[in-house]
Design a protein around this motif. Structure first.
Motif, PDB file in Angstrom:
ATOM      1  N   THR A   1      32.367  37.904  44.679  1.00  0.00           N
ATOM      2  CA  THR A   1      32.559  39.341  44.527  1.00  0.00           C
ATOM      3  C   THR A   1      33.727  39.630  43.595  1.00  0.00           C
ATOM      4  OG1 THR A   1      31.731  39.703  46.730  1.00  0.00           O
ATOM      5  CG2 THR A   1      32.982  41.500  45.767  1.00  0.00           C
ATOM      6  N   ALA A   2      33.484  40.524  42.624  1.00  0.00           N
ATOM      7  CA  ALA A   2      34.550  40.980  41.730  1.00  0.00           C
ATOM      8  C   ALA A   2      34.521  42.495  41.718  1.00  0.00           C
ATOM      9  CB  ALA A   2      34.310  40.437  40.322  1.00  0.00           C
ATOM     10  N   ASP A   3      35.682  43.100  41.444  1.00  0.00           N
ATOM     11  CA  ASP A   3      35.662  44.553  41.243  1.00  0.00           C
ATOM     12  C   ASP A   3      34.844  44.868  39.996  1.00  0.00           C
ATOM     13  OD1 ASP A   3      37.429  44.889  43.368  1.00  0.00           O
ATOM     14  OD2 ASP A   3      39.191  44.732  42.077  1.00  0.00           O
ATOM     15  N   VAL A   4      35.103  44.058  38.944  1.00  0.00           N
ATOM     16  CA  VAL A   4      34.476  44.312  37.645  1.00  0.00           C
ATOM     17  C   VAL A   4      33.915  43.013  37.085  1.00  0.00           C
ATOM     18  CG1 VAL A   4      34.846  45.193  35.304  1.00  0.00           C
ATOM     19  CG2 VAL A   4      36.209  46.109  37.185  1.00  0.00           C
ATOM     20  N   VAL A   5      32.694  43.054  36.553  1.00  0.00           N
ATOM     21  CA  VAL A   5      32.179  41.936  35.766  1.00  0.00           C
ATOM     22  C   VAL A   5      32.143  42.381  34.309  1.00  0.00           C
ATOM     23  CG1 VAL A   5      30.162  40.530  35.214  1.00  0.00           C
ATOM     24  CG2 VAL A   5      30.848  40.810  37.589  1.00  0.00           C
TER      25      VAL A   5
ATOM     26  N   VAL B   1      38.421  40.253  38.419  1.00  0.00           N
ATOM     27  CA  VAL B   1      37.566  40.343  37.222  1.00  0.00           C
ATOM     28  C   VAL B   1      36.841  39.036  36.984  1.00  0.00           C
ATOM     29  CG1 VAL B   1      37.504  40.984  34.786  1.00  0.00           C
ATOM     30  CG2 VAL B   1      39.487  41.579  36.153  1.00  0.00           C
ATOM     31  N   THR B   2      35.561  39.128  36.737  1.00  0.00           N
ATOM     32  CA  THR B   2      34.796  37.967  36.285  1.00  0.00           C
ATOM     33  C   THR B   2      34.369  38.226  34.845  1.00  0.00           C
ATOM     34  OG1 THR B   2      34.014  37.449  38.502  1.00  0.00           O
ATOM     35  CG2 THR B   2      32.722  36.581  36.677  1.00  0.00           C
TER      36      THR B   2
ATOM     37  N   SER C   1      26.633  48.451  43.837  1.00  0.00           N
ATOM     38  CA  SER C   1      27.226  47.405  42.987  1.00  0.00           C
ATOM     39  C   SER C   1      26.155  46.804  42.074  1.00  0.00           C
ATOM     40  CB  SER C   1      27.859  46.321  43.862  1.00  0.00           C
ATOM     41  OG  SER C   1      26.909  45.814  44.756  1.00  0.00           O
TER      42      SER C   1
ATOM     43  N   HIS D   1      27.090  37.200  40.909  1.00  0.00           N
ATOM     44  CA  HIS D   1      28.389  37.875  40.915  1.00  0.00           C
ATOM     45  C   HIS D   1      28.141  39.346  41.203  1.00  0.00           C
ATOM     46  CE1 HIS D   1      30.273  34.298  39.173  1.00  0.00           C
ATOM     47  NE2 HIS D   1      29.112  34.186  38.540  1.00  0.00           N
TER      48      HIS D   1
ATOM     49  N   ALA E   1      29.482  43.121  41.572  1.00  0.00           N
ATOM     50  CA  ALA E   1      30.608  43.885  41.023  1.00  0.00           C
ATOM     51  C   ALA E   1      30.376  45.369  41.196  1.00  0.00           C
ATOM     52  CB  ALA E   1      30.774  43.579  39.543  1.00  0.00           C
TER      53      ALA E   1
END
Ligand SMILES: Cc1cc2nc3c(=O)[nH]c(=O)nc-3n(C[C@H](O)[C@H](O)[C@H](O)COP(=O)(O)OP(=O)(O)OC[C@H]3O[C@@H](n4cnc5c(N)ncnc54)[C@H](O)[C@@H]3O)c2cc1C
Length: 372
Positions: A7-11, A33-34, A147, A158, A160
């Motif tokens: 899990t990322a906030d932003v990809v 971040v990813t 998401s 992933h 996001a």
């Protein structure tokens, strides 16, 4: 297929200058971040010119010294544009110093590493466009409630809250979602060549011809006496390129290799460059004429406001995204105004020039040649 959800906030999709810079800003701000990058070799080791105005941005990211160490300063811009004689402009007039000839693959690695050092999680993967016929495909990124899910090459998913499209002019994530105005497209043939004079040549040269223009500049890298050579013309051109014009030919001293790399340069912008849970940056937001040598600077200078807009969107605040859109449009308008000016300067009436030098509909707004 192994599925290990992370899990990322932003990809961020695309690890070019724009993606790495926005990932750096997000990670520095504390976001998870990813950065998904496909490592496809799109930019061969030829030089591009990095505007001197980008230096403070690289300094902020802590990478200026490393980039400078691997670059060649371009102290002078020469052009045979308005007429057959060479006009010269020294870089000394810029408060930032000379622009830098950078080797793109090296620049990209330096910026990606800097983003990783700041905490961005780099994964290998090629994300495909969502929407339309791609929506059902397992490997496409797709909306899942609030998401997005992006699958990388190893099969890891992933998740996001927000996606950043930094895939350059392919706009792999946003092309089916955000309207795009395309103002022009040009075909660029690129070579690396040896100059006739082995002495260091810290200058660029642009030379207009009836069906386009030629560009030569120092090529950084181990081979210090090499030049980047680019011929810009119409999309419909064949691979049979006429020999270079007089000043370029004199600089090269010998025929170019028959094989060149080809790239399409797109001039256009997304309008708007964002949607709920999606932001575009770099060429995916606004792509400019290579002649302006400002695409890299735009990619870097839009990264910070794009990151701020992304973080605010995650909190449901659209204000920074609206301000970001204004910046993108201002850059596009400014560029189109400048481009109209320098294309007109040649005074040429050949079909190439009349085709690309279209009348304007209003301040800074060229008639788009194609919408997608
Ligand atoms: C021929 C030519 C010459 C140019 N010369 C100059 C110059 O001298 N100076 C200048 O400032 N600008 C120049 N430009 C413009 C400059 O190259 C771009 O503005 C700049 O590369 C934009 O950076 P970006 O990160 O937005 O996109 P890109 O540099 O295109 O990077 C996008 C990255 O995303 C990756 N990617 C793409 N799709 C996916 C996917 N689906 N999944 C995962 N990863 C993906 C790609 O591998 C790529 O590394 C030139 C452009 C052209 C075409």
């Amino acid at each position: 297929m192994t599925v290990r959800p992370s899990t990322a906030d932003v990809v961020v999709v695309g690890g070019g200058p724009a993606g790495s810079a926005v990932a750096w800003h997000l990670a520095t701000a504390g976001a998870a971040v990813t950065l998904v990058h496909d490592h496809r070799d799109r930019w061969r080791p030829v030089g591009q010119q990095l505007s001197a105005a980008a230096r403070p941005l690289l300094q902020t990211m802590g990478v200026l010294d490393a980039v400078t160490a691997e670059s060649v300063p371009v102290h002078e811009a020469r052009s045979a544009w308005v007429g057959p004689e060479i006009d010269s402009r020294p870089a000394i007039i810029s408060p930032y110093g000379p622009p830098l000839a950078v080797e793109r693959p090296r620049l990209d690695v330096l910026l990606r590493t800097t983003a990783q050092d700041a905490g961005a999680h780099l994964v290998r993967g090629h994300a495909r466009a969502f929407g339309g016929t791609h929506r059902d495909k397992a490997t496409a990124q797709r909306p899942a409630g609030d998401s997005w899910i992006v699958e990388d090459t190893s099969g890891t998913h992933h998740r996001a809250g927000l996606l950043v499209d930094a895939t350059g002019s392919s706009r792999a994530v946003s092309r089916t979602v955000l309207p795009w105005t395309c103002h022009d497209r040009l075909r660029c043939a690129v070579w690396k060549a040896t100059p006739a004079d082995p002495a260091p040549q810290a200058w660029s040269l642009v030379e207009a011809v009836p069906d386009g223009w030629w560009y030569t500049a120092p090529a950084p890298g181990a081979e210090v006496d090499r030049l980047t050579v680019m011929r810009v013309g119409d999309l419909s051109g064949t691979n049979e390129i006429p020999g270079p014009p007089v000043h370029t030919a004199r600089r090269l001293g010998r025929p170019l290799p028959t094989a060149a790399d080809y790239r399409i340069a797109t001039i256009g912008h997304a309008s708007p460059p964002w949607a709920p849970r999606l932001i575009t940056v770099g060429d995916a937001a606004v792509a400019v004429d290579p002649l302006s040598s400002s695409g890299l600077h735009n990619a870097l200078r839009l990264a910070e406001p794009a990151a701020a807009a992304a973080l605010a969107l995650l909190d449901g605040d659209t204000g920074p995204a609206h301000r970001y859109a204004q910046k993108v449009h201002a850059i596009a308008d400014d560029h189109l105004n400048q481009r109209r000016h320098y294309l007109k300067l040649t005074g040429a009436s050949d079909p190439f020039w009349t085709r690309h030098n279209r009348p304007v509909a209003g301040p800074g707004v060229l008639h788009p040649v194609r919408h997608r």
